[in-house]
Design a protein around this motif. Structure first.
Motif, PDB file in Angstrom:
ATOM      1  N   ASN A  36       0.827  -1.202   0.000  1.00  0.00           N
ATOM      2  CA  ASN A  36       0.000   0.000   0.000  1.00  0.00           C
ATOM      3  C   ASN A  36       0.860   1.249   0.000  1.00  0.00           C
ATOM      4  OD1 ASN A  36      -2.433  -1.424   0.054  1.00  0.00           O
ATOM      5  ND2 ASN A  36      -2.471  -1.522   2.291  1.00  0.00           N
ATOM      6  N   SER A  37       0.274   2.369  -0.430  1.00  0.00           N
ATOM      7  CA  SER A  37       0.986   3.630  -0.474  1.00  0.00           C
ATOM      8  C   SER A  37       1.550   3.984   0.894  1.00  0.00           C
ATOM      9  CB  SER A  37       0.046   4.742  -0.948  1.00  0.00           C
ATOM     10  OG  SER A  37       0.718   5.979  -1.005  1.00  0.00           O
ATOM     11  N   GLY A  38       2.830   4.371   0.924  1.00  0.00           N
ATOM     12  CA  GLY A  38       3.495   4.722   2.172  1.00  0.00           C
ATOM     13  C   GLY A  38       4.150   3.570   2.891  1.00  0.00           C
ATOM     14  N   SER A  39       4.085   2.383   2.307  1.00  0.00           N
ATOM     15  CA  SER A  39       4.684   1.200   2.930  1.00  0.00           C
ATOM     16  C   SER A  39       6.014   0.879   2.243  1.00  0.00           C
ATOM     17  CB  SER A  39       3.736   0.002   2.809  1.00  0.00           C
ATOM     18  OG  SER A  39       2.510   0.274   3.478  1.00  0.00           O
ATOM     19  N   TYR A  40       7.117   1.049   2.977  1.00  0.00           N
ATOM     20  CA  TYR A  40       8.444   0.854   2.430  1.00  0.00           C
ATOM     21  C   TYR A  40       9.209  -0.138   3.290  1.00  0.00           C
ATOM     22  CZ  TYR A  40       6.829   5.539   1.185  1.00  0.00           C
ATOM     23  OH  TYR A  40       6.055   6.606   0.810  1.00  0.00           O
ATOM     24  N   VAL A  41      10.131  -0.863   2.669  1.00  0.00           N
ATOM     25  CA  VAL A  41      11.000  -1.727   3.467  1.00  0.00           C
ATOM     26  C   VAL A  41      11.957  -0.843   4.263  1.00  0.00           C
ATOM     27  CG1 VAL A  41      12.613  -3.660   3.460  1.00  0.00           C
ATOM     28  CG2 VAL A  41      10.791  -3.556   1.733  1.00  0.00           C
ATOM     29  N   ILE A  42      12.758  -0.054   3.568  1.00  0.00           N
ATOM     30  CA  ILE A  42      13.660   0.899   4.221  1.00  0.00           C
ATOM     31  C   ILE A  42      13.247   2.304   3.806  1.00  0.00           C
ATOM     32  CG2 ILE A  42      16.024   1.794   4.276  1.00  0.00           C
ATOM     33  CD1 ILE A  42      17.001  -1.070   4.149  1.00  0.00           C
ATOM     34  N   GLN A  43      13.061   3.158   4.819  1.00  0.00           N
ATOM     35  CA  GLN A  43      12.689   4.547   4.582  1.00  0.00           C
ATOM     36  C   GLN A  43      13.784   5.455   5.112  1.00  0.00           C
ATOM     37  OE1 GLN A  43       9.052   5.797   6.460  1.00  0.00           O
ATOM     38  NE2 GLN A  43       9.113   7.846   5.539  1.00  0.00           N
ATOM     39  N   LEU A  44      14.398   6.209   4.211  1.00  0.00           N
ATOM     40  CA  LEU A  44      15.388   7.198   4.624  1.00  0.00           C
ATOM     41  C   LEU A  44      14.662   8.390   5.233  1.00  0.00           C
ATOM     42  CD1 LEU A  44      17.763   7.048   1.526  1.00  0.00           C
ATOM     43  CD2 LEU A  44      17.782   5.649   3.595  1.00  0.00           C
TER      44      LEU A  44
END
Length: 360
Positions: A59-67
């Motif tokens: 889904n939008s806004g779901s990341y594995v790694i977020q800087l």
């Protein structure tokens, strides 16, 4: 380790190494956000086997790694999968000198909508992506836009849009560079480079319905480009594009297709339908560039074609055609310069200038 921070997603160390020593899959309940207090951290998987970080949510806004503001972060020897993006840095993250190395980023994105494996936007400077396998996203493999970014020695394949997209609007000194990558079989094309970008020493192939390399104001040099529809192509309205010293062969339609003021020089182009074409997209965007010092041979129809050019310069090329035309100038071209070329044709003509193109 000092400044060790435990979260429900894993353990992040502020100044030393956060190791995932046991291979296996780590299912993430949320984004692994690396913020300012984590500057300097190194997150690495085991030397043997693999550690998989699976976001399990595209889904939008779901990341594995977020800087999220941390500088000087290194991620090494991990597999990142199952997010909207595998690695995401927004234009407000300001995470400089991020390094992703020797990792696999795969299966991130959303069918039809795209998204992709890696998106790192402006504000994130001096990013290095090196030695990774980036594959099998419905979107873009690598999308990088920060100053002085480096994309080196990756294999990028099986993505639904471009394999690599690079764009930077600053100075030449701060340009992005993509070097030594293997880019193949991406549905939307191989490498797309916009403005202050240098694409060099890459091998690009297997984009059978689209381009190998597409540039808009960028420099593309010393690449090997083959088995695409068009080998190297400039954007219709681009200015300042340079295609230099590439080996371009066995593309089904055109080896190199250039628009506007593109410089095409020092390339070896063979085994395509048309070797090099200078062409137009609109009446006010005619080809007025330079095709010079190229070796062009064994293309099935034309060696060099100028199509609706205005002031095009074709100089110092060596062209051999077993059949067809060495140089064709047509479609109301004007003021074309042909000078100091070596032309050799078995069956066909050395130079064909259409009646409507004999002005100037």
């Amino acid at each position: 380790s000092s400044r060790r921070r435990h979260t429900r997603y894993g353990t992040v160390t502020g100044v030393q190494t956060c190791a995932l020593p046991i291979f296996g899959t780590y299912n993430l309940a949320g984004n692994l956000a690396i913020d300012t207090q984590d500057s300097g951290v190194r997150i690495e998987g085991p030397a043997l086997g693999s550690a998989v970080l699976n976001r399990g949510n595209t889904n939008s806004g779901s990341y594995v790694i977020q800087l999220a503001g941390a500088d000087d972060v290194t991620v090494s020897r991990l597999t990142l999968t199952g997010g909207q993006y595998g690695v995401y840095g927004s234009s407000s993250a300001d995470s400089d000198r991020f390094r992703l190395e020797n990792s696999v980023v795969t299966g991130n994105g959303v069918p039809f909508y795209g998204y992709g494996n890696v998106l790192i936007e402006t504000s994130n400077d001096d990013v290095v992506l090196v030695g990774n396998t980036i594959r099998n996203s419905p979107g873009v493999g690598i999308d990088l836009r920060g100053a002085r970014g480096r994309v080196q020695g990756n294999e990028v394949s099986g993505n639904g849009r471009q394999g690599i997209y690079l764009s930077y609007n600053g100075t030449t000194a701060d340009r992005i560079e993509a070097t030594g990558n293997l880019v193949h079989h991406n549905t939307g094309g191989g490498i797309r480079a916009q403005n202050q970008v240098r694409v060099a020493d890459n091998t690009v192939w297997g984009h059978s319905t689209t381009f190998g390399v597409y540039l808009d104001g960028a420099t593309v040099e010393s690449n090997e480009v083959f088995d695409n529809s068009v080998g190297i192509q400039t954007y219709y309205y681009s200015t300042g594009s340079r295609i230099l010293g590439n080996r371009v062969y066995h593309n089904t339609t055109i080896g190199i297709q250039a628009y506007q003021d593109t410089v095409v020089s020092g390339n070896v182009v063979y085994g395509n339908s048309i070797g090099i074409e200078g062409t137009y997209s609109n009446w006010w965007a005619l080809f007025n560039g330079e095709i010079s010092n190229n070796l062009v041979y064994a293309n099935s129809n034309q060696g060099i074609r100028v199509n609706h050019g205005s002031g095009a310069r074709v100089t110092n090329n060596t062209v051999y055609q077993a059949v067809g035309n060495a140089v064709l100038v047509e479609d109301s071209s004007s003021n074309t310069t042909l000078r100091n070329n070596i032309l050799w044709v078995g069956t066909g003509s050395d130079i064909v200038v259409a009646t409507d193109s004999q002005v100037g």
